[in-house]
Design an enzyme around this catalytic site. Structure first.
Site, PDB file in Angstrom:
ATOM      1  N   TYR A  97       0.852  -1.190   0.000  1.00 36.12           N
ATOM      2  CA  TYR A  97       0.000   0.000   0.000  1.00 36.12           C
ATOM      3  C   TYR A  97       0.883   1.232   0.000  1.00 36.12           C
ATOM      4  CZ  TYR A  97      -3.426   3.482   1.593  1.00 36.12           C
ATOM      5  OH  TYR A  97      -4.232   4.593   1.715  1.00 36.12           O
ATOM      6  N   ASP A 118       9.301   2.628   0.196  1.00 33.37           N
ATOM      7  CA  ASP A 118       8.243   3.281   0.966  1.00 33.37           C
ATOM      8  C   ASP A 118       8.369   2.801   2.415  1.00 33.37           C
ATOM      9  OD1 ASP A 118       5.998   4.256   2.172  1.00 33.37           O
ATOM     10  OD2 ASP A 118       4.582   3.554   0.647  1.00 33.37           O
ATOM     11  N   LYS A 154       3.994   8.425   9.406  1.00 33.75           N
ATOM     12  CA  LYS A 154       3.742   7.750  10.691  1.00 33.75           C
ATOM     13  C   LYS A 154       4.740   8.140  11.794  1.00 33.75           C
ATOM     14  CE  LYS A 154       0.663   4.653   8.449  1.00 33.75           C
ATOM     15  NZ  LYS A 154       0.645   3.858   7.234  1.00 33.75           N
TER      16      LYS A 154
END
Ligand SMILES: *Cc1c(COP(=O)(O)O)cnc(C)c1O
Length: 427
Positions: free
Chosen positions: A147, A242, A270
């Site tokens: 994702y 990522d 995050k």
């Protein structure tokens, strides 16, 4: 163990549904694939969160990854308070941006230059645009099960076996937007080799979660990641890691340090925001100089590098660097694994773990690609999730999601968690 009282959450949920689709601002928060309706939370302190009915939970969702220090750590709180008092946003440069960039760069050498944005989605979207601008090529290669946020070009899962082109996973994404996105399965050298043989000179970037943690925890072989590094380099293709989840979560050098592989581009989110909305992308100086205003790849943001968010990120990364947080999290993770592995195995399940990230699979073999994540196992998660809630543990409301331990947890908390898991297994 008693069943949860959910009356106030239910009341808020009904109100929320009259205002927001399904009552939520991100679909993953809805309890779509587990029992019941979403809980509404009122407080978080350390390892625990409390909902509006006064139910207290050990929080293993951790806001989906950012909260590596637990909720409201005093050092981060005081940094945020100070930043708020000094001005919540300037839309102009300030020292906090430099400080956070220095902290990121010191731990992650591949990020020679950095730009801050406000979410992981924005970071990856911008990095992909940069990769296309830098190489002058259009094709983007991603992996099924990884994702990368919800920008149009990356909302493609693909799936079975072979490389698939341009079938979006969402309505509202025109075919043109995903036409140049190619999806391949993880853990398969041959598919990538064939794709590069046919179209290697059209590919701008290969992007991967080097520690894929959005469809179970699909730990990759380090030879496979090295293979991607080699083949991209050979074809003048950029490799983008990522690290929105793995960055500063599995260690301060992220997956790059763990596997000893330097990507050309990296994205963060995050943890680096310390609980505030932050994303970042970085890479070699040569590539990053293609970004406006030095270069011709446009990218901007009203709240990018926001002072309050930078302060939260700085306080978090400083603490991660100063104390032996990662080794402690590894110990807690091992303790959890030791406490549940045997029982899981006897029930045909498995525990996949890296540091403080864990995934409980209701299947005997840890999968390395999405195609091997058993849908039936994920369905069994629904009963497990409510049993865990009844025992005072909050897990993400989907069987594809990983769980997180945090630095506020004690050994006793982890033992409690292990016991709750053993008692909640379907049997
Ligand atoms: C969460 C996540 C994103 C998206 O970040 P948002 O802040 O939710 O936009 C991108 N990539 C990975 C690997 C993620 O886990």
């Amino acid at each position: 163990m008693k069943e949860l009282v959910r009356s106030r959450s239910l009341e808020l949920y009904r109100r929320a549904c009259l205002l927001m689709p399904a009552g939520v601002n991100s679909p993953v928060r809805a309890f779509g694939s587990v029992h019941g309706t979403p809980l509404f939370f009122a407080h978080g302190a350390g390892a625990f969160i409390e909902d509006v009915d006064g139910n207290r939970f050990l929080d293993c969702c951790g806001s989906w990854g950012p909260l590596i220090l637990g909720h409201a750590p005093p050092i981060v709180l005081s940094a945020v308070r100070q930043a708020c008092q000094d001005g919540m946003t300037f839309g102009a440069p300030h020292a906090g941006e430099i400080e956070l960039a220095e902290l990121v760069q010191a731990s992650y050498p591949a990020a020679e230059r950095i730009r801050f944005v406000s979410s992981g989605t924005e970071a990856v979207m911008s990095a992909v645009r940069l990769a296309r601008g830098f190489t002058g090529r259009s094709l983007v290669v991603k992996f099924s099960g990884c994702y990368h946020g919800h920008s149009d070009a990356l909302l493609v899962q693909g799936g079975s076996g072979l490389a698939t082109f341009g079938a979006s996973s969402s309505a509202g994404v025109p075919a043109g937007a995903v036409h140049d996105t190619c999806v391949v399965p993880l853990d398969d050298e041959q598919v990538v080799t064939e794709l590069f043989r046919e179209r290697g000179d059209e590919i701008a970037v290969v992007l991967i979660e080097p520690i894929p943690a959005n469809a179970g925890l699909l730990l990759q072989r380090s030879e496979y990641l090295q293979f991607l590094r080699d083949i991209t380099r050979k074809h003048g293709v950029l490799l983008l890691f990522d690290e929105v989840i793995s960055g500063f979560r599995v260690g301060s050098g992220g997956a790059a340090a763990r596997y000893g592989i330097e990507p050309d581009l990296v994205t963060f989110g995050k943890v680096i925001g310390g609980g505030m909305p932050v994303g970042a992308f970085g890479g070699t100086q040569r590539i990053m100089e293609k970004i406006a205003p030095l270069g011709d790849v446009y990218q901007a943001g009203t709240l990018s590098g926001n002072p309050v968010a930078m302060a939260a990120g700085c306080a978090t990364l400083k603490l991660l660097g100063a104390e032996r947080v990662y080794s402690r999290l590894e110990e807690l993770g091992q303790r959890l694994e030791d406490g549940i592995s045997e029982v899981l195995q006897t029930q045909g399940g498995c525990c996949v773990r890296v540091g403080s990230i864990f995934w409980l699979g209701f299947q005997s073999d840890p999968p390395r690609c999405l195609e091997l994540v058993a849908a039936a196992g994920v369905q069994r998660y629904s009963d497990f999730h409510s049993a865990m809630l009844d025992r005072g543990v909050y897990l993400a409301p989907s069987g594809y999601e990983v769980g997180f331990l945090n630095h506020a947890m004690t050994e006793a908390d982890v033992d409690y968690l292990a016991g709750a898991i053993r008692d909640s297994l379907p049997g």
